[in-house]
Design an enzyme around this catalytic site. Structure first.
Site, PDB file in Angstrom:
ATOM      1  CB  THR A  70      -3.404   4.945  -8.306  1.00  0.00           C
ATOM      2  OG1 THR A  70      -2.183   5.208  -7.649  1.00  0.00           O
ATOM      3  CG2 THR A  70      -4.116   3.773  -7.669  1.00  0.00           C
TER       4      THR A  70
ATOM      5  CE  LYS B   7       3.785   8.690 -12.527  1.00  0.00           C
ATOM      6  NZ  LYS B   7       4.537   7.809 -13.408  1.00  0.00           N
ATOM      7  N   GLY B   8       3.846  11.139  -6.184  1.00  0.00           N
ATOM      8  CA  GLY B   8       4.412  11.131  -4.838  1.00  0.00           C
ATOM      9  C   GLY B   8       4.096  12.379  -4.028  1.00  0.00           C
TER      10      GLY B   8
ATOM     11  CB  SER C 236       0.964   5.620   0.627  1.00  0.00           C
ATOM     12  OG  SER C 236       0.198   6.361  -0.291  1.00  0.00           O
ATOM     13  CB  ALA C 237       1.797  11.035  -0.320  1.00  0.00           C
ATOM     14  CB  SER C 238      -2.633   7.934  -1.326  1.00  0.00           C
ATOM     15  OG  SER C 238      -4.024   7.828  -1.543  1.00  0.00           O
TER      16      SER C 238
ATOM     17  CD  GLU D   6       8.421   6.723  -2.770  1.00  0.00           C
ATOM     18  OE1 GLU D   6       8.156   6.923  -3.966  1.00  0.00           O
ATOM     19  OE2 GLU D   6       7.658   7.079  -1.856  1.00  0.00           O
ATOM     20  CG  ASP D   7       6.340   5.590  -8.021  1.00  0.00           C
ATOM     21  OD1 ASP D   7       6.126   5.877  -6.819  1.00  0.00           O
ATOM     22  OD2 ASP D   7       5.620   6.004  -8.946  1.00  0.00           O
TER      23      ASP D   7
ATOM     24  NE  ARG E 290      -6.883  14.025  -1.995  1.00  0.00           N
ATOM     25  CZ  ARG E 290      -7.782  13.499  -1.170  1.00  0.00           C
ATOM     26  NH1 ARG E 290      -8.840  14.185  -0.810  1.00  0.00           N
ATOM     27  NH2 ARG E 290      -7.621  12.273  -0.692  1.00  0.00           N
TER      28      ARG E 290
ATOM     29  CE  LYS F  27       5.924   8.882   0.450  1.00  0.00           C
ATOM     30  NZ  LYS F  27       5.489   7.828  -0.471  1.00  0.00           N
TER      31      LYS F  27
ATOM     32  CG  ASP G  82       4.995   5.113  -3.016  1.00  0.00           C
ATOM     33  OD1 ASP G  82       4.177   5.755  -2.339  1.00  0.00           O
ATOM     34  OD2 ASP G  82       5.099   5.220  -4.256  1.00  0.00           O
ATOM     35  CG  LEU G  83      -0.863   2.193  -2.664  1.00  0.00           C
ATOM     36  CD1 LEU G  83      -0.892   0.686  -2.494  1.00  0.00           C
ATOM     37  CD2 LEU G  83      -2.084   2.814  -1.975  1.00  0.00           C
ATOM     38  CG  ASP G  84      -0.803   5.996  -5.333  1.00  0.00           C
ATOM     39  OD1 ASP G  84      -1.719   5.232  -5.650  1.00  0.00           O
ATOM     40  OD2 ASP G  84      -0.911   6.872  -4.460  1.00  0.00           O
TER      41      ASP G  84
HETATM   42  C1  G6P Z   1       0.433   9.435  -3.975  1.00  0.00           C
HETATM   43  C2  G6P Z   1       0.461   9.759  -5.463  1.00  0.00           C
HETATM   44  C3  G6P Z   1       0.237  11.230  -5.701  1.00  0.00           C
HETATM   45  C4  G6P Z   1      -1.014  11.700  -4.966  1.00  0.00           C
HETATM   46  C5  G6P Z   1      -0.878  11.430  -3.471  1.00  0.00           C
HETATM   47  C6  G6P Z   1      -2.113  11.842  -2.695  1.00  0.00           C
HETATM   48  O1  G6P Z   1       1.642   9.785  -3.408  1.00  0.00           O
HETATM   49  O2  G6P Z   1       1.690   9.371  -6.042  1.00  0.00           O
HETATM   50  O3  G6P Z   1       0.119  11.457  -7.077  1.00  0.00           O
HETATM   51  O4  G6P Z   1      -1.230  13.072  -5.181  1.00  0.00           O
HETATM   52  O5  G6P Z   1      -0.662  10.052  -3.283  1.00  0.00           O
HETATM   53  O6  G6P Z   1      -3.174  10.979  -3.022  1.00  0.00           O
HETATM   54  P1  G6P Z   1      -4.666  11.142  -2.528  1.00  0.00           P
HETATM   55  O7  G6P Z   1      -5.263   9.783  -2.802  1.00  0.00           O
HETATM   56  O8  G6P Z   1      -4.637  11.450  -1.061  1.00  0.00           O
HETATM   57  O9  G6P Z   1      -5.292  12.231  -3.306  1.00  0.00           O
HETATM   58 MG    MG Z   2       4.519   6.489  -5.674  1.00  0.00          MG
END
Ligand code: G6P
Ligand code: MG
Length: 219
Positions: free
Chosen positions: A17, A45-46, A114-116, A169-170, A49, A145, A9-11
């Protein structure tokens, strides 16, 4: 020894972040006139958006049109981008670079899960983009997730079966996703929060040097 691969996982695992997400969401909550605390931020977290915005609006007890939601998603991300475009390698969390080096040394491949949607940009900012054998981010999945989709695509990128994959994962949602995917889960952070994980460490510096070797023998 059996073959294994790693999905990070990234964040909260490679970089912190969460503090920038918090500032950006708080700005929106301030505009909407309600308090958004760091404790509230834990719930995001996780989480994707879109889901994060829904949770935020639930906290503020606010109901708005779909159009307004889209507008807020854009403005929150613009605010967030203002922070992450200033990030550099000094923001890589302790132990992360060393762990990637150790995996490279023993030839264990790793991908990002990552979900980001900003994951590629963040990895480029901190200089780690080219290190990963593949990147699965919020742009490549249809289900967030705790759905296991992100990690299952990660396993495909590694060319491994789910059982051969180790997920770092966190977030609780991430540990749930890893378990649902039938993967080995490693919780990074508070052990009580992440008690469902197969293994727990406070941070990446605590991962023992023989951790992967042992897993490969067990697997
Ligand atoms: C990660 C973070 C979440 C965030 C998600 C989407 O999983 O832990 O807090 O909402 O990514 O990130 P984004 O950069 O796409 O808004
Ligand atoms: Mg995370």
């Amino acid at each position: 020894m059996n073959k294994i691969g790693v999905i990070f996982d990234l964040d909260g695992v490679i970089v912190d972040t969460a503090k920038y997400h918090y500032l950006a969401w708080k700005e929106l909550a301030d505009d909407l006139g309600f308090e958004f605390t760091e404790e509230h931020n834990e719930l995001l977290k996780g989480v994707s958006r879109v889901r994060s915005l829904e949770i935020l609006l639930e906290i503020g007890n606010i109901s708005i049109s779909e159009e307004k939601k889209q507008e807020y998603l854009v403005s929150k991300n613009e605010e967030y981008l203002g922070y992450i475009t200033k990030m550099g390698a000094d923001e890589i969390l302790p132990g992360a670079s060393e762990l990637l080096d150790a995996l490279d040394n023993v030839g264990i491949k790793y991908v990002l899960g990552s979900a980001s949607k900003n994951a590629p940009l963040i990895l480029k900012q901190i200089g780690l983009f080219d290190r990963f054998a593949g990147i699965v981010d919020g742009n490549s999945v249809s289900k967030a997730k705790p759905d296991p989709e992100v990690f299952l695509i990660g396993a495909e990128k590694l060319n491994l079966t789910p059982k051969q994959c180790v997920v770092f994962e966190d977030a609780i949602a991430g540990i749930e996703a890893a378990k649902d995917a039938n993967m080995i889960s490693v919780g990074i952070g508070d052990e009580n929060t992440l008690k469902e994980a197969d293994y727990n460490f406070n941070n990446l510096t605590e991962v023992p040097s023989d951790f992967f070797e042992k897993l490969a023998t067990l697997n």
